[in-house]
Enzyme design. Structure first.
Site, short mmCIF file in Angstrom:
data_model
loop_
_atom_site.label_atom_id
_atom_site.label_comp_id
_atom_site.label_asym_id
_atom_site.label_seq_id
_atom_site.Cartn_x
_atom_site.Cartn_y
_atom_site.Cartn_z
N CYS A 117 0.83 -1.20 0.00
CA CYS A 117 0.00 0.00 0.00
C CYS A 117 0.87 1.26 0.00
O CYS A 117 1.48 1.58 -1.01
CB CYS A 117 -0.97 -0.04 1.18
N HIS A 144 -3.39 -5.32 0.23
CA HIS A 144 -2.82 -5.84 1.48
C HIS A 144 -2.86 -7.37 1.45
O HIS A 144 -3.85 -7.97 1.88
CB HIS A 144 -3.61 -5.31 2.67
N GLU A 172 -1.48 -9.46 3.33
CA GLU A 172 -1.42 -10.08 4.66
C GLU A 172 -2.78 -10.53 5.16
O GLU A 172 -2.87 -11.47 5.98
CB GLU A 172 -0.78 -9.11 5.67
#
Length: 584
Positions: free
Chosen positions: A396, A523, A525
């Protein structure tokens, strides 16, 4: 539908979320379909407008919901996909009640906490608990509800009352209450004190809820006399007291609960048939983490490094990748602001120490964030990784920092910046997205799962994703790479190998002639799982440990995509064994 409610007492931060997630692991290992609900008593509609220092990270869901970080624990442990409605807040409940009142749905009644607010809470739980979250059709079997905060908090009282009523609404055989409490050691004598737990249970029972099980947190295992005292004064049987003492990693928690018969106590209370649990792969992962010794050092350069929960999903994704790569993860926290050149004179010791950490890392990760503070430090970090061939992953704002560095120091656009930090930037590399809002903050970003289409299969990112044509990942941003600068960037070697469906929004960046320099606007994750690491994170850890080239060969991709389970335990080991067999 069966319901397991997890409450907490004495102090916050005891691990209610991990306890609730671990119960989900046990029930899923027995073959039951599990869903999760998190109740947060704060008045915010969601966690989206909260500072990471205030409440930890904001976890983003597929549908764009900005939720409490515990929903990330649930998704990672149980491997589910939750929705925004699985996170209940006081703000959402009152918003729903007031909307009904404005429509006249209460037929002229005086709207009160009881019964209107408590009824709304119960109806919300019942409605959401029926949503399948495991990719299968039909309702789940068990819903695990975590009540945030601590018993006795004034803001949680409507939820306590709603749950008191709810136990009768669903029936005693369908309701199990697990209370997480603390057994501290006070003074030099070292005696384990039960009084805080006694008072916590007393407060819970005075509100009309009596726990069926206690999950007692402690530094060391509880003595038998302490367990007996807790059973006597807290109105539970001794076999319904779990001692969740400190463990080497949280993956051990479901195993500890199983060893102490926690699953049996839940099955008895909920009248579930007794089943043998399949926790072999879970136990393998928990024990493997403890015995891996070869280190990999990853520097996380961020602005919220003072609170580990601010980057919880990032650290978990690194853990998932490290265990798959058979490396011992060592995270090096670096405050991005300390890397900026203004600190050469203002804080020379902090500046030198921060850069020493960056220089000593095997790989560098620059996560997302908002605001100007620390941004120049992130840009300098991307520059260092680019110029020194250090494995780099930007997420990001981390990707945006990499683009700004490239524009400044490769294209020669000295004043290149983001309009987030410099609104009047003459040649912006990063611009505000047209559909964003400049007046409202909550839920106004580009949020949730969006599609990224690979522009070429001959790139590291595509190979890490097993050469699929597109991926769906979760987003949370207001700014994007300036489309008008893309051609100049790519002509100089900053290649956008992933773009959105319009071909106008840049999603994945790679640098040519670099061992591993990957950045994503999304993102990754948020979708990483213990047995299924996020590909960009896997790439960073593999590059930092010198294993990437073997992992992204055509043969290795074929093995990963064709093998049952995708080599969830040790993909690299499986690849090596396969090659060894072919050679023989």
């Amino acid at each position: 539908m069966k319901y397991v409610v997890v409450t907490g007492g004495v102090v916050s931060g005891l691990g209610k979320g991990v306890t609730a997630s671990s119960i989900g692991v046990l029930l899923k290992a027995g073959g039951w379909r599990v869903t999760s609900v998190k109740i947060d008593p704060y008045i915010n509609i969601d966690a989206g407008t909260m500072s990471p220092f205030e409440h930890g990270e904001v976890f983003v869901l597929d549908d764009g919901g900005e939720a409490d970080l515990d929903l990330g624990n649930y998704e990672r442990f149980v491997d589910s996909t939750l929705t925004r409605d699985h996170n209940i807040t006081t703000g959402k409940i009152y918003q729903a009640v007031i909307a009904k009142e404005r429509k006249g749905e209460y037929l002229g009644k005086t709207v009160q906490v009881i019964p209107h607010v408590t009824d709304e809470i119960q109806e919300w739980i019942e409605r959401v608990s029926k949503i399948p979250v495991d990719g299968m059709f039909g309702e789940p079997d068990v819903c695990i509800i975590e009540l945030g905060g601590t018993v006795g908090d004034i803001e949680s009282m409507p939820f306590i009352e709603a749950l008191r009523q709810f136990q009768f609404r669903v029936g005693s055989d369908n309701f199990c209450l697990v209370h997480v409490s603390l057994v501290p050691v006070v003074g030099a004598v070292g005696e384990q004190k039960t009084k805080p737990t006694q008072h916590s249970v007393q407060a819970l029972r005075s509100a009309g809820l009596s726990p069926h099980m206690l999950a007692c947190r402690s530094h060391a295992p509880l003595e038998q006399l302490v367990m007996d005292k807790l059973a006597l004064f807290c109105h539970v049987t001794s076999d319904c007291i779990l001692n969740l003492c400190d463990v080497s990693n949280i993956w051990h928690v479901p195993l500890v609960m199983q060893e102490q018969g926690g699953h049996l106590a839940i099955m008895r209370q909920l009248k579930l048939d007794f089943r043998k649990l399949d926790l072999e792969s879970w136990a393998h992962r928990a024990h493997k983490w403890d015995i891996v010794t070869e280190p990999v050092n990853i520097a996380i350069v961020g602005k919220y490094t003072g609170l580990g929960d601010s980057y919880l999903s990032v650290t978990k994704a690194l853990m998932h990748s490290a265990i798959a790569a058979e490396r011992k993860l060592n995270i090096i926290w670096v405050e991005a602001g300390l890397l900026e050149e203004t600190n050469i004179s203002e804080d020379p010791a902090g500046y030198a120490d921060a850069w020493d950490k960056v220089h000593g890392a095997d790989g560098i990760l620059v996560p997302g964030g908002f605001g100007e503070r620390g941004t120049e430090g992130k840009i300098l970090t991307a520059k260092y990784a680019r110029e020194n061939s250090v494995p780099f992953l930007g997420i990001c704002l981390g990707m945006q920092a990499a683009v700004i560095d490239f524009a400044r120091n490769v294209l020669g656009i000295k004043h290149a910046h983001s309009t987030e930090m410099m609104p009047n930037c003459p040649e912006p590399a990063i611009i505000f997205m047209p559909e964003g809002s400049t007046t409202h903050m909550g839920g106004t970003m580009r949020l949730g799962s969006r599609r990224t289409i690979f522009q070429t299969m001959d790139c590291k990112a595509a190979k890490l994703y097993n050469a699929v044509p597109f991926v769906d990942e979760r987003h949370r941003h207001r700014y994007e790479v300036n489309p008008e600068m893309v051609e100049r960037l790519e002509s100089a070697g900053c290649i956008f190998v992933g773009k959105d469906e319009t071909n106008q929004r840049m999603e994945i960046l790679e640098l040519e002639e670099h061992p591993f320099f990957v950045a994503t606007q999304y993102h990754p994750e948020y979708k990483s799982r213990p047995g299924r690491p996020s590909p960009p994170f896997m790439g960073l850890v593999l590059a930092a440990s010198g294993q990437l080239s073997e992992y992204i060969t055509s043969d290795a991709i074929y093995l990963r995509t064709s093998a049952p389970g995708g080599f969830l335990q040790s993909p690299l080991k499986a690849i090596k064994e396969h090659k060894k067999g072919n050679q023989q």
